[in-house]
Design an enzyme around this catalytic site. Sequence first.
Site: not given
Ligand code: URA
Length: 436
Positions: A82, A161, A168, A183, A187
Amino acid sequence: MNIYELIRRKRDRGRLAPAELAELVAGYARGRVPDYQMAAWLMAVFFRGMNADETAALTEAMMKSGDVFDLSGVAGPKVDKHSTGGVGDKVSLILAPLAAACGVVVPMVSGRSLGHTGGTLDKLESIPGFRTGLSPEEFRRNLEQVGVSMMGQTERLCPADRKMYALRDVTATVDSVPLIAASIMSKKLAEGIDGLVLDVKTGTGAFMSRLPQARRLARVMMGIGNRMGRKVVAVITGMWEPLGRSVGNALEVVESIEALKGNWPMDLEEVTLALGEEMLLLAERAGTRAQARRLLLRALSTGAALDRFRRLVKAQGGDPAVVDDYGLLPAARARVEVKAQAAGHVRSIDALQVGLLGVELGVGRAKLGDRVDPAAGFVFRHKVGDRVEAGGVLVEVHARSRARAAAVTERLQQAIVVGRTAPRTGGRVVARLARP
Ligand code: URA
């Protein structure tokens, strides 16, 4: 549950128990906790932070708000990569099939471009027919048959999320390390992986522009993964100039295919192979970095990685002929060259500015839901450190019309600094972090 009490306690530097965080997140995902209370709580976290226990509990609660893939029945080590996002970062398109060709199973749930950073899904979808909206069954079938699967976040994956991120975004609470870490990790952990390699970017074009912040984010994400029984390592890489030569969806697909054929700029090769080494080590496909590198280079030179990319494209409904015929990809109607006004060396290319100008052309989105232009973007003919003659082409702008291209050329020129002397250039890999 008394939400007011949770907000007050966080505001006053108190700690929340895992059960309280679980109830807060589940309540928000199901609409029982209103936006205004969640927004207040997020702002309290923004100022007061969270400790490691709270961050891990928040991540787990967010992960459990939706489906969690169970890939235990899929043979082989499941390891994903990631990236925290950058400009011209097409590493996933190259690395996912490359690692799969080396025996790693790569379940990859990716994102779309947002703000100045690009998104893997938008790049893949510029391939005619390529589908990223897979069902869990299709995702699993690709893993079993091709060893790699790339899809987008569904409605059912981490719904908490999605809702919290949107909130946010409009309450100035995005750039909080524990909230970003929870966050991202919620995932990734929902993908059913055994291990994860994080590419945490630092530099002007990165979310975390300063190195200490990037290190902190990396450490927090690694800590969450390790607490939840997953092997997580991080590589910090520089995002001062765009990665590689191309920025733009179809343009980056071409550059990725060229990379799989062994034709790639040094910075793209360096970052991809460094991350690939970590993936092979986590998957125990190699015992040392040197051995991992040999396996990666062999998969490239034998064409095994390119073949894996072809199979991935076909399995997801795309036309694998793009690998041999780039004319099948969307192409821009207008191409405009930006030239050097004087001879010299390229000293810097401002990644953030390039990303923002890309948004104006339609490479990325200013806000969720905006449409992207798959053909738009930039091809840098000279990178930082290169010598350029007066009148030499610095960058080619690909746009829907000459007028659209012309609207960005002056600012693009300003984003590229050419000086008399060559800059000191280091590598892109800043640090490798192996333990929390
Ligand atoms: N990418 C995400 O998936 N979440 C965040 O909070 C910031 C970047």
